[in-house]
Scaffold this motif. Structure first.
Motif, PDB file in Angstrom:
ATOM      1  N   LEU A  35       0.857  -1.199   0.000  1.00 51.78           N
ATOM      2  CA  LEU A  35       0.000   0.000   0.000  1.00 51.78           C
ATOM      3  C   LEU A  35       0.884   1.236   0.000  1.00 51.78           C
ATOM      4  O   LEU A  35       0.638   2.198  -0.694  1.00 51.78           O
ATOM      5  CB  LEU A  35      -0.899  -0.004   1.237  1.00 51.78           C
ATOM      6  N   ALA A  36       1.962   1.155   0.818  1.00 55.94           N
ATOM      7  CA  ALA A  36       2.940   2.250   0.884  1.00 55.94           C
ATOM      8  C   ALA A  36       4.248   1.598   1.324  1.00 55.94           C
ATOM      9  O   ALA A  36       4.279   0.408   1.672  1.00 55.94           O
ATOM     10  CB  ALA A  36       2.496   3.297   1.900  1.00 55.94           C
ATOM     11  N   GLY A  38       6.817  -0.198   3.094  1.00 55.09           N
ATOM     12  CA  GLY A  38       6.818  -0.937   4.355  1.00 55.09           C
ATOM     13  C   GLY A  38       5.445  -1.217   4.921  1.00 55.09           C
ATOM     14  O   GLY A  38       5.312  -1.576   6.080  1.00 55.09           O
ATOM     15  N   ILE A  39       4.403  -1.033   4.096  1.00 51.16           N
ATOM     16  CA  ILE A  39       3.021  -1.248   4.564  1.00 51.16           C
ATOM     17  C   ILE A  39       2.299  -2.121   3.541  1.00 51.16           C
ATOM     18  O   ILE A  39       2.235  -1.784   2.360  1.00 51.16           O
ATOM     19  CB  ILE A  39       2.296   0.099   4.741  1.00 51.16           C
ATOM     20  N   TYR A  40       1.783  -3.279   4.018  1.00 50.31           N
ATOM     21  CA  TYR A  40       1.273  -4.285   3.082  1.00 50.31           C
ATOM     22  C   TYR A  40      -0.138  -4.744   3.396  1.00 50.31           C
ATOM     23  O   TYR A  40      -0.542  -4.782   4.569  1.00 50.31           O
ATOM     24  CB  TYR A  40       2.204  -5.518   3.119  1.00 50.31           C
ATOM     25  N   THR A  41      -0.849  -5.128   2.328  1.00 49.91           N
ATOM     26  CA  THR A  41      -2.104  -5.857   2.456  1.00 49.91           C
ATOM     27  C   THR A  41      -1.791  -7.330   2.289  1.00 49.91           C
ATOM     28  O   THR A  41      -1.049  -7.706   1.390  1.00 49.91           O
ATOM     29  CB  THR A  41      -3.095  -5.419   1.356  1.00 49.91           C
ATOM     30  N   TYR A  42      -2.358  -8.171   3.199  1.00 52.71           N
ATOM     31  CA  TYR A  42      -2.247  -9.621   3.019  1.00 52.71           C
ATOM     32  C   TYR A  42      -3.418 -10.026   2.139  1.00 52.71           C
ATOM     33  O   TYR A  42      -4.570  -9.922   2.546  1.00 52.71           O
ATOM     34  CB  TYR A  42      -2.315 -10.337   4.368  1.00 52.71           C
ATOM     35  N   ARG A 146      12.445  -2.488   4.041  1.00 49.51           N
ATOM     36  CA  ARG A 146      12.854  -3.210   2.827  1.00 49.51           C
ATOM     37  C   ARG A 146      12.616  -4.703   3.020  1.00 49.51           C
ATOM     38  O   ARG A 146      12.220  -5.146   4.084  1.00 49.51           O
ATOM     39  CB  ARG A 146      14.335  -2.960   2.544  1.00 49.51           C
ATOM     40  N   PHE A 147      12.827  -5.453   1.925  1.00 44.15           N
ATOM     41  CA  PHE A 147      12.696  -6.905   1.962  1.00 44.15           C
ATOM     42  C   PHE A 147      11.273  -7.329   2.329  1.00 44.15           C
ATOM     43  O   PHE A 147      11.063  -8.313   2.987  1.00 44.15           O
ATOM     44  CB  PHE A 147      13.672  -7.530   2.965  1.00 44.15           C
ATOM     45  N   SER A 152       9.183  -4.272   7.831  1.00 48.74           N
ATOM     46  CA  SER A 152       8.075  -3.407   7.420  1.00 48.74           C
ATOM     47  C   SER A 152       7.778  -2.413   8.532  1.00 48.74           C
ATOM     48  O   SER A 152       8.348  -2.504   9.627  1.00 48.74           O
ATOM     49  CB  SER A 152       6.845  -4.267   7.125  1.00 48.74           C
ATOM     50  N   ARG A 153       6.897  -1.477   8.269  1.00 51.91           N
ATOM     51  CA  ARG A 153       6.631  -0.404   9.252  1.00 51.91           C
ATOM     52  C   ARG A 153       5.389  -0.731  10.080  1.00 51.91           C
ATOM     53  O   ARG A 153       5.161  -0.138  11.130  1.00 51.91           O
ATOM     54  CB  ARG A 153       6.427   0.922   8.527  1.00 51.91           C
TER      55      ARG A 153
END
Ligand code: 9G3
Length: 579
Positions: A35-36, A38-42, A146-147, A152-153
């Motif tokens: 999404l941004a 270090g910010i992810y949707t599973y 990263r990675f 992630s944040r």
């Protein structure tokens, strides 16, 4: 689940900013979407795996007697002021104001919250010990996320906190959590090592272990003995220095030869000295000028070793320690960088123990273009402290058993257990009345697992050229059921039969009912990494189907009526073995 309905689309290529295989595969296989930074949707597949990890963690925490709760992510700044940490953390702590202008932080961890909760709920030693845990989103504004899920944040952590009336109790709570962690990582199929670690900023009264998933892209280096159970993060690892037999350079051993200054034009580094003088680096004393909490010290290290800043910091009980830069050294000591040595240096000397057994050593003469030789440390300079200030080296002797040698591995920290002691309970007033009616601060431990990080660690350890290979316990589905052609009535009839039979016996099945070419179906199947695959093709007409085990790509023809039992057998064996 029918794949024609599943929100999943695989990518042929991964975005350029995905540098490690787990990040690339999680994106390409549609497990996560960014999404941004270090910010992810599973996505559905990723969420199913995440839930399986959570479930294993929950089962083992409950089995260990911990009680699950769920704390808020929004934490009053005043609580962090009370603990004294509000000013300790910089931009990594995400701060915000509510509509009344009151200050909050988004929780990166929950020591303050849990301690302020327990101080109101428990006041007698009779109610101890208690271990409380949660599985909850944490916020840490990493400067360089990263990675993928590795750094992630916003990430999912299981954090547990134990409260005991005495130190023996803490020890029991600590090892109880330690053993639960071993069960969790074994059940998740993670190849890990538990290593002694440095207690770091949050300090605590000693004792902390990190659980490292072995992986070449891991940020940490761990030293593991090849013959006993010793294992430690390099930050902390001790070792027996490999001594060298060669004669020291420039003449006899300690026959009383006095220190002698000699001309070494432009020989500023160990390598230049080794080349020019044909000596062994282990014969040279490296003098590192360090700034330790605003004061300068000189750390003496054998030339073939590396200084360990954390050990220097801990030895002086300082907040931070770093090598001073050249102009600071010039300004504060006037010593010519590259020719600095212990003799005549007006700085406190921290001397690594390996230096103290050197004879006839070489070191800078504190004069431009000059070094000194025939130095005998015990004779020629006075240490402020002698200790372990260096990194263990690959191949060094094990500090615990005599015959072992230390091997280095890279690791991803997936768990961390700490003995906190009374650091937070004193600061926040979480105390109990002991048997004598005396008020005692509770003795705490804290225990973290990077739940979302485990997904990446597992993919780093379990993949091949074609994609992920999930361990059965974590796979989003147990079986990938693939009819070659959705238009072929026989294929689809057999597929539906098997789908119903397997589902009804608790097997989790993803049915690829898409109208896609077989090649696409197999490529996608390889990528998403479901461990068991059933292919319904031309043999289906006479009751045969192909059974594929993703791990090792083992294929076999099996009768349609046997496959159900075969799959159930594999699942039963697997689940019995693990839990
Ligand atoms: C902060 C920020 C980042 C942090 C911390 C605080 C790490 C912080 C250490 C821990 C220790 C244990 C309970 C679970 C296991 C780990 N990064 N740590 O305290 F404000 Cl921004 O979190 N906590």
């Amino acid at each position: 689940m029918r794949q024609s309905q599943l929100l999943l689309h695989t990518l042929r290529d991964s975005p350029a900013d995905a540098e490690v295989i787990s990040h690339q595969l999680m994106l390409r296989a549609g497990y996560i979407r960014q999404l941004a930074a270090g910010i992810y949707t599973y996505m559905p597949l990723g969420r199913r795996v995440l839930r399986k990890v959570e479930q294993i963690v929950r089962e083992e925490m409950d089995r260990a007697g911990a009680q699950e709760l769920l704390m808020p992510a929004m934490q009053p700044a005043d609580l962090w002021r009370e603990s004294g940490r509000y000013s300790v953390y910089g931009p990594e702590l995400i701060r915000l104001k509510d509509r009344h202008e009151r200050e909050f932080a988004l929780g990166p961890t929950h020591e303050e919250v849990i301690t302020s909760l327990v101080r109101n709920e428990i006041s007698s030693y009779r109610k101890l010990p208690v271990t409380l845990y949660q599985i909850q989103t944490k916020f840490r504004d990493e400067r360089r996320p990263r990675f993928g899920l590795l750094r992630s944040r916003e990430f999912l952590m299981k954090d547990a906190y134990s409260f005991d009336a005495d130190w023996e109790g803490l020890d029991a709570s600590y090892w109880n959590m330690y053993l639960a962690y071993e069960r969790i990582f074994n059940r998740c199929g993670v190849n890990f090592r538990a290593v002694e670690a440095d207690a770091g900023a949050i300090g605590g009264e000693g004792g902390t272990h990190e659980f490292m998933a072995l992986a070449d892209i891991g940020e940490d280096t761990i030293a593991v003995c090849d013959s006993c159970a010793y294992a430690a993060n390099l930050e902390k690892a001790e070792s027996v220095a490999a001594t060298f037999e060669e004669m020291p350079a420039g003449g006899a051993l300690d026959d009383g030869t006095p220190v002698e200054k000699f001309y070494t034009p432009n020989m500023k580094t160990i390598d230049e000295l080794v080349q020019a003088l044909d000596v062994n680096a282990a014969n040279i004393i490296k003098t590192m000028i360090c700034l330790v909490d605003e004061r300068l010290v000189a750390v003496l290290i054998r030339g073939d070793h590396e200084m360990n800043e954390i050990k220097v910091k801990n030895a002086l009980g300082a907040e931070n320690a770093a090598i001073a830069d050249a102009d600071t050294i010039q300004r504060l000591t006037g010593a010519p960088v590259g020719f600095i040595g212990p003799i005549g240096l007006e700085l406190p000397l921290l001397v690594d123990e390996a230096v103290m057994s050197m004879t006839s050593a070489i070191a800078g003469a504190n004069e431009l273009d000059y070094h000194q030789r025939h130095i005998i440390p015990a004779r020629d300079f006075t240490p402020l402290q002698i200790g372990d200030f260096r990194n263990a080296a690959q191949g060094d002797g094990c500090p615990r058993c005599e015959e072992g040698k230390l091997q280095f591995f890279r690791g991803i920290e997936v768990g961390h257990v700490f003995k906190l002691g009374t650091k937070y309970s004193e600061q926040l007033g979480a105390a109990v009345l002991d048997q004598a009616g005396k008020s005692m601060p509770m003795i705490m431990g804290c225990y973290g697992i990077g739940v979302s990080r485990i997904l990446s660690a597992v993919v780093e350890q379990h993949h091949d050229a074609a994609g992920m290979v999930w361990p059965l316990a974590l796979a989003p589905y147990h079986v990938h059921l693939i009819p070659i052609s959705a238009k072929d009535e026989t294929h689809m009839k057999v597929a539906q039969q098997l789908y119903d039979e397997l589902q009804s016996s608790g097997v989790e099945v993803l049915l690829d009912d898409r109208e896609e070419r077989p090649g696409i179906k197999f490529k996608d199947s390889d990528l998403i990494g479901i461990p068991l695959r059933i292919v319904i093709g031309k043999d289906a007409g006479h009751g045969q189907i192909e059974f594929v085990q993703r791990l090792g790509n083992q294929k076999e023809l099996i009768g349609t009526e046997e496959i159900g039992e075969r799959v159930r057998q594999i699942l039963t064996n697997h689940y019995r073995a693990r839990t």
